[in-house]
Design a protein around this motif. Sequence first.
Motif, PDB file in Angstrom:
ATOM      1  N   ILE A  63      39.879 102.782  65.769  1.00 36.72           N
ATOM      2  CA  ILE A  63      41.126 102.319  65.164  1.00 36.72           C
ATOM      3  C   ILE A  63      41.540 100.979  65.763  1.00 36.72           C
ATOM      4  CG2 ILE A  63      43.594 102.796  64.943  1.00 36.72           C
ATOM      5  CD1 ILE A  63      42.898 105.777  64.837  1.00 36.72           C
ATOM      6  N   VAL A  64      41.503 100.895  67.095  1.00 37.49           N
ATOM      7  CA  VAL A  64      41.894  99.657  67.773  1.00 37.49           C
ATOM      8  C   VAL A  64      40.972  98.503  67.378  1.00 37.49           C
ATOM      9  CG1 VAL A  64      42.130  98.531  70.016  1.00 37.49           C
ATOM     10  CG2 VAL A  64      42.912 100.891  69.720  1.00 37.49           C
ATOM     11  N   ALA A  65      39.654  98.746  67.391  1.00 38.58           N
ATOM     12  CA  ALA A  65      38.695  97.699  67.047  1.00 38.58           C
ATOM     13  C   ALA A  65      38.869  97.235  65.603  1.00 38.58           C
ATOM     14  CB  ALA A  65      37.267  98.204  67.281  1.00 38.58           C
ATOM     15  N   THR A  66      39.156  98.152  64.695  1.00 38.26           N
ATOM     16  CA  THR A  66      39.360  97.799  63.288  1.00 38.26           C
ATOM     17  C   THR A  66      40.587  96.919  63.117  1.00 38.26           C
ATOM     18  OG1 THR A  66      38.322  99.858  62.545  1.00 38.26           O
ATOM     19  CG2 THR A  66      39.758  98.729  60.982  1.00 38.26           C
ATOM     20  N   LEU A  67      41.671  97.255  63.801  1.00 39.53           N
ATOM     21  CA  LEU A  67      42.892  96.450  63.710  1.00 39.53           C
ATOM     22  C   LEU A  67      42.675  95.056  64.307  1.00 39.53           C
ATOM     23  CD1 LEU A  67      45.592  99.133  64.621  1.00 39.53           C
ATOM     24  CD2 LEU A  67      45.003  98.230  62.357  1.00 39.53           C
ATOM     25  N   ILE A  68      41.905  94.971  65.396  1.00 41.60           N
ATOM     26  CA  ILE A  68      41.604  93.667  65.998  1.00 41.60           C
ATOM     27  C   ILE A  68      40.777  92.818  65.039  1.00 41.60           C
ATOM     28  CG2 ILE A  68      40.299  92.504  67.824  1.00 41.60           C
ATOM     29  CD1 ILE A  68      41.099  94.788  69.690  1.00 41.60           C
ATOM     30  N   ALA A  69      39.746  93.421  64.423  1.00 46.68           N
ATOM     31  CA  ALA A  69      38.897  92.686  63.485  1.00 46.68           C
ATOM     32  C   ALA A  69      39.700  92.194  62.288  1.00 46.68           C
ATOM     33  CB  ALA A  69      37.748  93.581  63.019  1.00 46.68           C
ATOM     34  N   LEU A  70      40.608  93.033  61.793  1.00 49.77           N
ATOM     35  CA  LEU A  70      41.448  92.648  60.661  1.00 49.77           C
ATOM     36  C   LEU A  70      42.357  91.482  61.045  1.00 49.77           C
ATOM     37  CD1 LEU A  70      42.414  93.195  57.770  1.00 49.77           C
ATOM     38  CD2 LEU A  70      44.016  94.870  58.708  1.00 49.77           C
ATOM     39  N   THR A  71      42.913  91.530  62.247  1.00 50.52           N
ATOM     40  CA  THR A  71      43.802  90.467  62.716  1.00 50.52           C
ATOM     41  C   THR A  71      43.050  89.145  62.864  1.00 50.52           C
ATOM     42  OG1 THR A  71      45.168  92.077  63.909  1.00 50.52           O
ATOM     43  CG2 THR A  71      45.364  89.761  64.557  1.00 50.52           C
ATOM     44  N   VAL A  72      41.850  89.184  63.438  1.00 49.21           N
ATOM     45  CA  VAL A  72      41.043  87.974  63.606  1.00 49.21           C
ATOM     46  C   VAL A  72      40.703  87.369  62.243  1.00 49.21           C
ATOM     47  CG1 VAL A  72      38.807  87.086  64.378  1.00 49.21           C
ATOM     48  CG2 VAL A  72      40.086  88.687  65.824  1.00 49.21           C
ATOM     49  N   SER A  73      40.311  88.220  61.294  1.00 47.24           N
ATOM     50  CA  SER A  73      39.994  87.740  59.953  1.00 47.24           C
ATOM     51  C   SER A  73      41.209  87.092  59.301  1.00 47.24           C
ATOM     52  CB  SER A  73      39.485  88.907  59.085  1.00 47.24           C
ATOM     53  OG  SER A  73      39.172  88.470  57.787  1.00 47.24           O
ATOM     54  N   LEU A  74      42.371  87.686  59.496  1.00 42.95           N
ATOM     55  CA  LEU A  74      43.608  87.138  58.931  1.00 42.95           C
ATOM     56  C   LEU A  74      43.935  85.781  59.541  1.00 42.95           C
ATOM     57  CD1 LEU A  74      46.154  87.425  57.211  1.00 42.95           C
ATOM     58  CD2 LEU A  74      47.177  88.744  59.079  1.00 42.95           C
ATOM     59  N   ILE A  75      43.755  85.650  60.853  1.00 48.57           N
ATOM     60  CA  ILE A  75      44.043  84.384  61.534  1.00 48.57           C
ATOM     61  C   ILE A  75      43.102  83.281  61.054  1.00 48.57           C
ATOM     62  CG2 ILE A  75      43.955  83.209  63.773  1.00 48.57           C
ATOM     63  CD1 ILE A  75      44.918  85.833  65.034  1.00 48.57           C
ATOM     64  N   LEU A  76      41.820  83.615  60.860  1.00 51.36           N
ATOM     65  CA  LEU A  76      40.832  82.612  60.491  1.00 51.36           C
ATOM     66  C   LEU A  76      40.991  82.129  59.052  1.00 51.36           C
ATOM     67  CD1 LEU A  76      37.608  84.048  62.173  1.00 51.36           C
ATOM     68  CD2 LEU A  76      38.987  82.099  62.923  1.00 51.36           C
ATOM     69  N   THR A  77      41.366  83.019  58.144  1.00 49.50           N
ATOM     70  CA  THR A  77      41.420  82.657  56.724  1.00 49.50           C
ATOM     71  C   THR A  77      42.841  82.424  56.209  1.00 49.50           C
ATOM     72  OG1 THR A  77      41.526  84.977  55.993  1.00 49.50           O
ATOM     73  CG2 THR A  77      39.344  84.019  56.305  1.00 49.50           C
ATOM     74  N   ARG A  78      43.843  82.872  56.965  1.00 46.52           N
ATOM     75  CA  ARG A  78      45.237  82.777  56.533  1.00 46.52           C
ATOM     76  C   ARG A  78      45.503  83.529  55.243  1.00 46.52           C
ATOM     77  NH1 ARG A  78      47.907  81.328  61.040  1.00 46.52           N
ATOM     78  NH2 ARG A  78      46.923  79.539  62.035  1.00 46.52           N
ATOM     79  N   ARG A  79      44.623  84.469  54.939  1.00 46.06           N
ATOM     80  CA  ARG A  79      44.794  85.306  53.754  1.00 46.06           C
ATOM     81  C   ARG A  79      44.454  86.747  54.108  1.00 46.06           C
ATOM     82  NH1 ARG A  79      45.250  82.295  49.050  1.00 46.06           N
ATOM     83  NH2 ARG A  79      44.700  80.093  49.248  1.00 46.06           N
ATOM     84  N   LEU A  80      45.027  87.684  53.359  1.00 45.16           N
ATOM     85  CA  LEU A  80      44.755  89.095  53.599  1.00 45.16           C
ATOM     86  C   LEU A  80      43.403  89.458  52.993  1.00 45.16           C
ATOM     87  CD1 LEU A  80      48.266  90.616  52.779  1.00 45.16           C
ATOM     88  CD2 LEU A  80      47.221  90.399  55.036  1.00 45.16           C
TER      89      LEU A  80
END
Length: 213
Positions: A63-80
Amino acid sequence: MEFEKGPNEAGRKPINPLLKLALELGPLGVFFFANARGEWLAERFPALEQLGGPLFVATALFIVATLIALTVSLILTRRLPIMPLITGVVVLIFGGLTLWLQDETFIKMKPTIVNVLFGATLLIGLAFGKSLLGYVFDSVFRLSDEGWEKLTLRWGLFFFVLAALNEIVWRSVSTDMWVNFKVFGIMPITFVFTLFQLPLINRYTLPEKDAGS
């Protein structure tokens, strides 16, 4: 905050394929490592002992790793990112229930529920004109819109097949046999299914000069 654009839409901001692969497979790698070394982790981090056995330690870290990966992806692309977002919601809900209930039956049914949700998500997306599979694999290969639609339909139906197989197996065999099926059965089945999609992928692959259109 906007959702990411479709695989063939203008203005889509690509992510480095290796980084995207790491973000998508990284949490799964954390899960398998934690499941295999759960007792070792609990010895070094006593707080993890409160979660239960290795499987529950792995679920929490997943769960923690998935939330971190989602956050990193959001930061890099500025999109959901659509599919990682759906995955994150599924992991958060069913991973949370796994930790709360700590019930063997629920754990066995979890792949069924997840596969049904993924299958339904892909097919419902098609009904609304969204080939969601393209959001996941567009960095691996480039297909025409028609190609993404057909491939998404096939994968959507395939997820329902996996769900049915899991139900048949866990209700018919011992826990040990079910674990073996989950580890050594699902991956080969998925690999063979993927190989059968290669003719479709080759047929609808965009020429290099049109790959960004």
